[in-house]
Design a protein around this motif. Structure first.
Motif, short mmCIF file in Angstrom:
data_model
loop_
_atom_site.label_atom_id
_atom_site.label_comp_id
_atom_site.label_asym_id
_atom_site.label_seq_id
_atom_site.Cartn_x
_atom_site.Cartn_y
_atom_site.Cartn_z
N VAL A 4 -0.36 -2.05 12.37
CA VAL A 4 1.18 -2.16 12.05
C VAL A 4 1.68 -0.73 12.16
CG1 VAL A 4 3.00 -2.36 9.75
CG2 VAL A 4 1.20 -3.95 10.44
N ASN A 5 1.16 0.21 11.83
CA ASN A 5 1.87 1.68 12.13
C ASN A 5 1.69 1.88 13.54
OD1 ASN A 5 2.07 2.30 9.41
ND2 ASN A 5 -0.02 3.11 9.14
N ASN A 6 0.65 1.63 14.21
CA ASN A 6 0.91 1.55 15.73
C ASN A 6 1.98 0.81 16.33
OD1 ASN A 6 -1.32 3.38 16.22
ND2 ASN A 6 -2.98 1.91 16.33
N LEU A 7 2.13 -0.51 15.99
CA LEU A 7 2.92 -1.18 16.52
C LEU A 7 4.57 -0.85 16.16
CD1 LEU A 7 1.43 -4.91 16.21
CD2 LEU A 7 1.83 -3.49 18.23
N LYS A 8 4.59 -0.29 15.15
CA LYS A 8 5.87 0.28 14.64
C LYS A 8 6.59 1.27 15.63
CE LYS A 8 6.32 -0.83 9.38
NZ LYS A 8 6.00 -0.47 8.44
N ARG A 9 5.66 1.85 16.41
CA ARG A 9 6.36 2.94 17.29
C ARG A 9 7.23 2.23 18.21
NH1 ARG A 9 0.66 5.27 18.35
NH2 ARG A 9 0.13 6.39 16.66
N ASN A 10 7.03 0.92 18.55
CA ASN A 10 7.82 0.20 19.72
C ASN A 10 8.69 -0.95 18.96
OD1 ASN A 10 7.28 1.95 21.60
ND2 ASN A 10 5.21 1.20 21.62
N PHE A 11 8.19 -1.39 17.79
CA PHE A 11 8.69 -2.72 17.32
C PHE A 11 9.11 -2.48 15.90
CE2 PHE A 11 5.57 -3.85 20.46
CZ PHE A 11 6.23 -4.37 21.37
N ARG A 12 10.33 -3.46 15.35
CA ARG A 12 10.44 -3.58 13.77
C ARG A 12 9.62 -4.67 13.36
NH1 ARG A 12 15.05 -2.65 16.34
NH2 ARG A 12 15.96 -4.95 15.71
N LEU A 13 8.77 -4.38 12.38
CA LEU A 13 7.86 -5.40 11.74
C LEU A 13 8.38 -5.84 10.36
CD1 LEU A 13 4.46 -4.47 13.01
CD2 LEU A 13 6.07 -5.93 13.97
N GLU A 14 8.54 -7.12 10.21
CA GLU A 14 9.05 -7.31 8.48
C GLU A 14 7.77 -8.17 7.93
OE1 GLU A 14 12.01 -10.25 6.48
OE2 GLU A 14 12.54 -9.41 8.40
N ARG A 15 7.31 -8.22 6.79
CA ARG A 15 6.24 -8.77 6.55
C ARG A 15 6.61 -10.52 6.14
NH1 ARG A 15 0.96 -7.57 4.25
NH2 ARG A 15 1.39 -5.27 4.42
N VAL A 16 5.52 -11.19 6.63
CA VAL A 16 5.75 -12.56 6.05
C VAL A 16 5.45 -12.82 4.85
CG1 VAL A 16 4.94 -14.93 6.62
CG2 VAL A 16 5.30 -13.33 8.81
N PRO A 17 6.43 -13.25 4.03
CA PRO A 17 6.14 -13.30 2.52
C PRO A 17 4.84 -13.89 1.93
CG PRO A 17 8.29 -13.76 2.92
CD PRO A 17 7.70 -13.79 4.04
N TRP A 18 4.49 -15.03 2.71
CA TRP A 18 3.56 -16.01 2.41
C TRP A 18 2.15 -15.81 3.08
CZ3 TRP A 18 8.35 -17.82 4.39
CH2 TRP A 18 8.22 -17.95 5.82
N CYS A 19 1.97 -14.82 3.86
CA CYS A 19 0.94 -14.31 4.64
C CYS A 19 0.71 -12.72 4.73
CB CYS A 19 0.75 -15.23 5.98
SG CYS A 19 -0.51 -14.77 6.79
N ARG A 20 -0.42 -12.19 4.03
CA ARG A 20 -0.55 -10.79 3.97
C ARG A 20 -0.74 -10.38 5.31
NH1 ARG A 20 -3.46 -6.48 2.96
NH2 ARG A 20 -5.12 -6.85 4.39
N GLU A 21 -1.47 -11.02 6.31
CA GLU A 21 -1.40 -10.29 7.57
C GLU A 21 -0.40 -10.69 8.98
OE1 GLU A 21 -3.97 -12.27 5.31
OE2 GLU A 21 -3.87 -13.37 7.11
N GLY A 22 0.51 -11.39 8.21
CA GLY A 22 1.50 -11.85 8.99
C GLY A 22 2.77 -11.05 8.95
#
Ligand code: SAM
Length: 312
Positions: A51-69
């Motif tokens: 997630v930290n790597n991807l955050k350099r290029n994308f905005r990520l928001e956690r899926v509330p019902w899946c820890r890895e989503g």
């Protein structure tokens, strides 16, 4: 105006679905493009690192019902797309619709279990289940179609899954392996209404007569899935469609012929009330415990999930 043109694509569909959800919101969300989402493959990578790597290029928001989503925003078409990243090519992340992450979570697998994924291709849920089992035990990942089995094998390999055996059978044949599996997932073939947000082709090809044929197949598949389940085991039934014929009616058919019990699904997800009757047919009261998700509930695909326990 846009809505009028869309109605013309398939009037039979809109007539039927006015009985299922007549709200303007439903139509609005059905026509809105789907949010992209990914699941981090914990067999190969650590969630925080990816997630930290991807955050350099994308905005990520956690899926509330899946820890890895994670929902993904900030893609630039042709330049910065999540499916073109190194993480995606290497199988560290899997492109998977957020609501389709629910069935493996509900399946509640443990290490060392025997699991049947009866309709498994392209393998989003198989690979998610394998990650929860940390590659222990055994998953029979089955699909009936040759071309679909190839995609399934390729995704299993890409994700580093080593506890799956791929089979190519009609799911109905598993009924003869009575009381064999600790967990069974039946992510059933369906009329794919939830996928309309991904591609309007699913709206154009929708036919009521297909719903009737699919409902018959789904009832046969769920009966075999239940037979193959051990006593005390869990069967999860899911579809990405919203017709009660393919959902509540399928669960009701199992409840009427077996001692199956439906369990409530307790997840942080907004839901729409299940149908207790449809087309003049009354369903078993416990179908109210199933999870019915309309596109406007969580801004996802439409989805249906039932958690069934086999009583002794
Ligand atoms: C909704 S898709 C499964 C998606 C998959 N579970 C995933 O998460 O990636 C349904 C699958 O059922 C398969 N199928 C259709 N009829 C079947 C049958 N009689 N037995 C087993 N699989 C079947 C289709 O080929 C299709 O791949």
């Amino acid at each position: 105006m846009v809505q009028d043109n869309v109605f013309k694509l398939n009037p039979e569909f809109f007539e039927r679905y006015s009985l299922i959800d007549s709200s303007d919101e439903f139509i609005d969300y059905m026509l809105k493009p789907l949010r992209k989402s990914i699941r981090v493959n914990t067999l190969k990578a650590d969630v925080d690192v990816v997630v930290n790597n991807l955050k350099r290029n994308f905005r990520l928001e956690r899926v509330p019902w899946c820890r890895e989503g994670f929902f993904v925003e900030g893609e630039i078409e042709g330049e910065m797309e999540i499916t073109k990243t190194m993480e995606h090519q290497l199988g560290l992340i899997f492109s998977q619709e957020a609501s389709s992450m629910i069935p493996p979570v509900v399946l509640d697998v443990r290490q060392g279990m025997m699991v049947l994924d009866m309709a498994a291709s392209p393998g989003g849920k198989t690979t998610q289940i394998a990650s929860y089992m940390e590659n222990t035990g055994c998953i029979i990942a089955n699909d009936v179609k040759f071309s679909r089995v190839n995609i399934l094998i390729s995704n299993i390999q890409k994700c580093g899954v080593t506890n799956a055996i791929v089979t190519m059978m009609d799911g109905r044949a598993f009924g003869r392996f009575e009381n064999t599996f600790d967990r069974v997932l039946l992510d059933a073939p369906c009329s794919n209404v939830g996928m309309i947000r991904k591609n309007f082709k699913y709206l154009k090809i929708w036919k009521q007569r297909d719903v009737i044929a699919l409902s018959r197949l789904q009832k046969q598949l769920i009966r075999s899935a239940y037979k193959a389940l051990k006593e005390g085991g869990v069967l999860v039934y899911s579809t990405c469609t919203l017709d009660p014929e393919e959902n509540e009616a399928v669960i009701d058919s199992l409840l009427k012929t077996t001692s199956a019990r439906v369990e409530k699904i307790d997840l942080p997800v907004k839901r729409t009330r299940c149908f207790r009757e449809f087309d003049g047919v009354e369903f078993d009261d416990s179908v109210k415990h199933c999870l019915r998700i309309h596109p406007q509930d969580n801004d996802t695909e439409g989805f249906f999930v039932a958690k069934i326990v086999k009583e002794g």
